[in-house]
Structure formats: C-alpha cells, structure tokens
Design a protein around this motif. Structure first.
Motif, PDB file in Angstrom:
ATOM      1  N   LEU A 205      -0.855  15.170  73.919  1.00 32.30           N
ATOM      2  CA  LEU A 205       0.121  14.133  74.452  1.00 32.30           C
ATOM      3  C   LEU A 205       0.853  13.664  73.026  1.00 32.30           C
ATOM      4  N   LYS A 206       0.116  13.915  71.938  1.00 34.45           N
ATOM      5  CA  LYS A 206       0.833  13.716  70.640  1.00 34.45           C
ATOM      6  C   LYS A 206       2.068  14.226  70.302  1.00 34.45           C
ATOM      7  N   LYS A 207       1.840  15.712  70.724  1.00 34.41           N
ATOM      8  CA  LYS A 207       2.874  16.638  70.892  1.00 34.41           C
ATOM      9  C   LYS A 207       4.002  16.414  71.695  1.00 34.41           C
ATOM     10  N   LEU A 208       3.608  16.021  72.980  1.00 29.72           N
ATOM     11  CA  LEU A 208       4.429  16.010  73.848  1.00 29.72           C
ATOM     12  C   LEU A 208       5.516  14.704  73.862  1.00 29.72           C
ATOM     13  N   PHE A 209       5.157  13.769  73.290  1.00 31.21           N
ATOM     14  CA  PHE A 209       5.916  12.429  72.957  1.00 31.21           C
ATOM     15  C   PHE A 209       6.994  12.851  72.127  1.00 31.21           C
ATOM     16  N   PRO A 210       7.015  13.065  71.153  1.00 34.11           N
ATOM     17  CA  PRO A 210       8.185  13.601  70.199  1.00 34.11           C
ATOM     18  C   PRO A 210       9.197  14.714  70.951  1.00 34.11           C
ATOM     19  N   ILE A 211       8.679  15.631  71.661  1.00 35.13           N
ATOM     20  CA  ILE A 211       9.404  16.555  72.312  1.00 35.13           C
ATOM     21  C   ILE A 211       9.985  15.709  73.287  1.00 35.13           C
ATOM     22  N   LEU A 212       9.621  14.894  74.004  1.00 38.18           N
ATOM     23  CA  LEU A 212      10.202  14.142  75.315  1.00 38.18           C
ATOM     24  C   LEU A 212      11.292  13.435  74.534  1.00 38.18           C
ATOM     25  N   PHE A 213      10.981  12.617  73.630  1.00 45.32           N
ATOM     26  CA  PHE A 213      11.958  11.853  72.907  1.00 45.32           C
ATOM     27  C   PHE A 213      13.168  12.728  72.436  1.00 45.32           C
ATOM     28  N   LEU A 214      12.976  13.686  71.882  1.00 41.88           N
ATOM     29  CA  LEU A 214      13.899  14.653  71.273  1.00 41.88           C
ATOM     30  C   LEU A 214      14.939  15.366  72.616  1.00 41.88           C
TER      31      LEU A 214
ATOM     32  N   LYS B  41       5.856   8.920  83.339  1.00 36.09           N
ATOM     33  CA  LYS B  41       6.548   8.615  84.712  1.00 36.09           C
ATOM     34  C   LYS B  41       7.957   9.108  84.500  1.00 36.09           C
ATOM     35  N   LEU B  42       8.586   8.712  83.364  1.00 33.70           N
ATOM     36  CA  LEU B  42       9.997   8.741  83.172  1.00 33.70           C
ATOM     37  C   LEU B  42      10.285  10.357  82.937  1.00 33.70           C
ATOM     38  N   LEU B  43       9.477  11.029  82.308  1.00 36.23           N
ATOM     39  CA  LEU B  43       9.549  12.578  82.535  1.00 36.23           C
ATOM     40  C   LEU B  43       9.418  13.071  83.863  1.00 36.23           C
ATOM     41  N   GLN B  44       8.502  12.440  84.533  1.00 31.68           N
ATOM     42  CA  GLN B  44       8.339  13.418  85.711  1.00 31.68           C
ATOM     43  C   GLN B  44       9.719  12.833  86.764  1.00 31.68           C
ATOM     44  N   GLN B  45      10.286  11.650  86.409  1.00 25.17           N
ATOM     45  CA  GLN B  45      11.495  11.281  87.408  1.00 25.17           C
ATOM     46  C   GLN B  45      12.688  12.244  86.811  1.00 25.17           C
ATOM     47  N   TYR B  46      12.674  12.583  85.786  1.00 25.82           N
ATOM     48  CA  TYR B  46      13.724  13.334  84.984  1.00 25.82           C
ATOM     49  C   TYR B  46      13.543  14.930  85.459  1.00 25.82           C
ATOM     50  N   LYS B  47      12.236  15.199  85.741  1.00 28.48           N
ATOM     51  CA  LYS B  47      11.738  16.544  86.171  1.00 28.48           C
ATOM     52  C   LYS B  47      12.407  16.502  87.654  1.00 28.48           C
ATOM     53  N   ASP B  48      12.031  15.748  88.414  1.00 30.71           N
ATOM     54  CA  ASP B  48      12.467  15.429  89.711  1.00 30.71           C
ATOM     55  C   ASP B  48      13.745  15.551  90.176  1.00 30.71           C
TER      56      ASP B  48
END
Length: 152
Positions: free
Chosen positions: A3-12, A140-147
């Motif tokens: 998860l620590k690695k996922l958040f910076p990637i998500l924000f980027l 939740k935001l990432l899932q909405q973006y994927k959807d």
C-alpha cells in the motif's frame, strides 16, 4: 508495504491525468476534495469542537502535500518522458534521484508534523481512523477511475 508503494503511484497517475487535462484540473480537484471531505466526515465521526480544529489543519496539510506531490513532481515527469530516461547521464540520474528522495523526505516530514499537530486535537484512535479512511478513499477513487476506464 504494498500500500505504501501504491499511493505515490496513484497520486502520480492521477496527476498525469489531471496535468494533461489542465482546463478541468481545478474542477476535478475540487470534486475530489468534496468527495474526500464527505467520506472523511462520515468515517471519523468528529465532534463539532474536533471538526472546528481539524478541518483547517487538514486542509492546510492536504494543500501542502498536493503541492509537494504535484508541483515538484512535474519537473521529474518532464525529465522521464519518452526516451529521455535513456538519455540521462549517470550524473543527471543521480541528481534526479536525490531530488526525488528529498521530495519524499519532505512529504514524510510534513505528515509527521501533521500527526503531531493532530495529537493536540484528536484522540489517537481517530488519527488512526483518519489514516485508514484516507487509504480507503484512495482505493475507492482508484476503483472508480478503473470502472470509468472499463466503460469506454
């Protein structure tokens, strides 16, 4: 750890998307902020006294965090576009890594200071709930973006 690695990637990833659509950037940012405020409000169950102190502190933190993640990272992204990475000298790559590390350290120190300030106004349990709520919101935001992407 993942998860620590996922958040910076998500924000980027989100910043790239927003940067590419600069006209809608402020509108999208405000929509996300409104969704985040509603989500955090429901998850944290703050008293009116806590909320009065929490939101100005959180908004300041969130703005500074956004600035560190997006404004400083813009320069990094430009240098990493296309085959620019392959053209970097070892010296330039090392300097870029130093800049990225400095930015990550700034983000860490910002969060550390934010948590120290929160301890003065919220019980520790609510601070942990905040951390969990932020992670849940990001998922939740990432899932909405994927959807949204799969509906194209």
């Amino acid at each position: 750890m993942a998860l620590k690695k996922l958040f910076p990637i998500l924000f980027l990833f989100l910043s790239f998307n927003f940067y590419a659509q600069n006209d809608n950037f402020k509108e999208k940012k405000e929509q996300i902020r409104a969704m985040k405020v509603a989500f955090l409000t429901s998850e944290l169950d703050l008293t009116s006294s806590e909320a009065e102190k929490f939101w100005p502190l959180y908004n300041t933190f969130d703005d500074k965090q956004f600035e560190l993640r997006h404004q400083k990272m813009k320069g990094y992204f430009k240098r990493m576009q296309g085959d620019n990475i392959d053209k970097l000298s070892e010296k330039d790559a090392s300097a870029l890594l130093d800049q990225i590390e400095d930015n990550e350290e700034d983000l860490f120190n910002l969060r550390k200071k934010f948590i120290a300030n929160l301890k003065e106004i919220l019980p520790s349990v609510k601070i942990i709930k905040l951390k969990k709520a932020e992670e849940d919101f990001s998922r939740k935001l990432l899932q909405q973006y994927k959807d949204k992407g799969s509906n194209k």
